[in-house]
Design a protein around this motif. Structure first.
Motif, PDB file in Angstrom:
ATOM      1  N   SER A  18      27.244 124.687  51.309  1.00  0.00           N
ATOM      2  CA  SER A  18      26.111 124.437  52.209  1.00  0.00           C
ATOM      3  C   SER A  18      26.282 123.128  52.960  1.00  0.00           C
ATOM      4  N   VAL A  19      26.748 122.109  52.271  1.00  0.00           N
ATOM      5  CA  VAL A  19      26.956 120.814  52.916  1.00  0.00           C
ATOM      6  C   VAL A  19      28.043 120.922  53.987  1.00  0.00           C
ATOM      7  N   VAL A  20      29.138 121.596  53.665  1.00  0.00           N
ATOM      8  CA  VAL A  20      30.211 121.791  54.645  1.00  0.00           C
ATOM      9  C   VAL A  20      29.691 122.588  55.834  1.00  0.00           C
ATOM     10  N   ASN A  21      28.904 123.618  55.573  1.00  0.00           N
ATOM     11  CA  ASN A  21      28.324 124.438  56.640  1.00  0.00           C
ATOM     12  C   ASN A  21      27.462 123.594  57.574  1.00  0.00           C
ATOM     13  N   ILE A  22      26.629 122.748  57.016  1.00  0.00           N
ATOM     14  CA  ILE A  22      25.753 121.905  57.826  1.00  0.00           C
ATOM     15  C   ILE A  22      26.570 120.959  58.702  1.00  0.00           C
ATOM     16  N   PHE A  23      27.587 120.323  58.124  1.00  0.00           N
ATOM     17  CA  PHE A  23      28.422 119.422  58.915  1.00  0.00           C
ATOM     18  C   PHE A  23      29.153 120.171  60.031  1.00  0.00           C
ATOM     19  N   HIS A  24      29.622 121.359  59.719  1.00  0.00           N
ATOM     20  CA  HIS A  24      30.355 122.128  60.725  1.00  0.00           C
ATOM     21  C   HIS A  24      29.448 122.553  61.874  1.00  0.00           C
ATOM     22  N   ILE A  25      28.277 123.064  61.572  1.00  0.00           N
ATOM     23  CA  ILE A  25      27.384 123.528  62.643  1.00  0.00           C
ATOM     24  C   ILE A  25      26.900 122.358  63.482  1.00  0.00           C
ATOM     25  N   LYS A  26      26.673 121.207  62.855  1.00  0.00           N
ATOM     26  CA  LYS A  26      26.263 120.031  63.623  1.00  0.00           C
ATOM     27  C   LYS A  26      27.381 119.557  64.550  1.00  0.00           C
ATOM     28  N   ALA A  27      28.621 119.585  64.080  1.00  0.00           N
ATOM     29  CA  ALA A  27      29.755 119.186  64.923  1.00  0.00           C
ATOM     30  C   ALA A  27      29.937 120.163  66.082  1.00  0.00           C
ATOM     31  N   LEU A  28      29.816 121.453  65.789  1.00  0.00           N
ATOM     32  CA  LEU A  28      29.926 122.470  66.833  1.00  0.00           C
ATOM     33  C   LEU A  28      28.832 122.277  67.881  1.00  0.00           C
ATOM     34  N   ALA A  29      27.617 122.068  67.423  1.00  0.00           N
ATOM     35  CA  ALA A  29      26.488 121.876  68.341  1.00  0.00           C
ATOM     36  C   ALA A  29      26.674 120.618  69.185  1.00  0.00           C
ATOM     37  N   LYS A  30      27.189 119.562  68.572  1.00  0.00           N
ATOM     38  CA  LYS A  30      27.414 118.311  69.316  1.00  0.00           C
ATOM     39  C   LYS A  30      28.439 118.530  70.424  1.00  0.00           C
ATOM     40  N   ASP A  31      29.524 119.213  70.115  1.00  0.00           N
ATOM     41  CA  ASP A  31      30.561 119.476  71.120  1.00  0.00           C
ATOM     42  C   ASP A  31      30.015 120.303  72.284  1.00  0.00           C
TER      43      ASP A  31
END
Length: 126
Positions: A18-31
């Motif tokens: 879940s933590v990895v998922n949150i970091f990944h979606i936030k990075a994707l959204a930022k890009d």
């Protein structure tokens, strides 16, 4: 004792995932947000070629992460976000400045909604 160990291991793995998922979606959204914001700025200046390129770059980021999005994000959200990308591109290609800015805002709303749905909060747990 073995059952408790395996149960604890599974719970910890789920939390880590879940933590990895949150970091990944936030990075994707930022890009993607960087590209959408650039497109909006270009539309306001009347530079539709640059706006289209920025939004296409954002779309490329979105589509290149299909392996992730199609597993972890609801299909209705994927469809809505993809539709919003193409609506914004259409408005830009028509050189409709205000319409393009509004379409980019709609796209950003979809991206922000995905992030908020994927983030775990106390409210979502209880």
């Amino acid at each position: 004792m073995k059952k408790e160990f395996f149960a604890t291991t599974i719970i910890l793995a789920l939390i880590a995932g879940s933590v990895v998922n949150i970091f990944h979606i936030k990075a994707l959204a930022k890009d993607i947000t960087v590209q959408v914001t650039t497109a909006q700025t270009c539309c306001r200046r009347g530079d539709y070629d640059s706006a289209e390129q920025a939004l296409r770059d954002g779309l490329d980021i979105w589509l290149s992460d299909e392996g992730y999005t199609h597993i972890f994000i609801r299909h209705s959200e994927i469809d809505g976000t993809s539709d919003a990308f193409y609506e914004a591109l259409s408005a830009i290609s028509e050189q409709d400045g205000e319409g393009a800015v509004n379409a980019c805002e709609k796209l950003q709303y979809h991206i922000d909604s995905i992030v908020s749905m994927e983030c775990v909060t106390i409210k979502s747990v209880f």
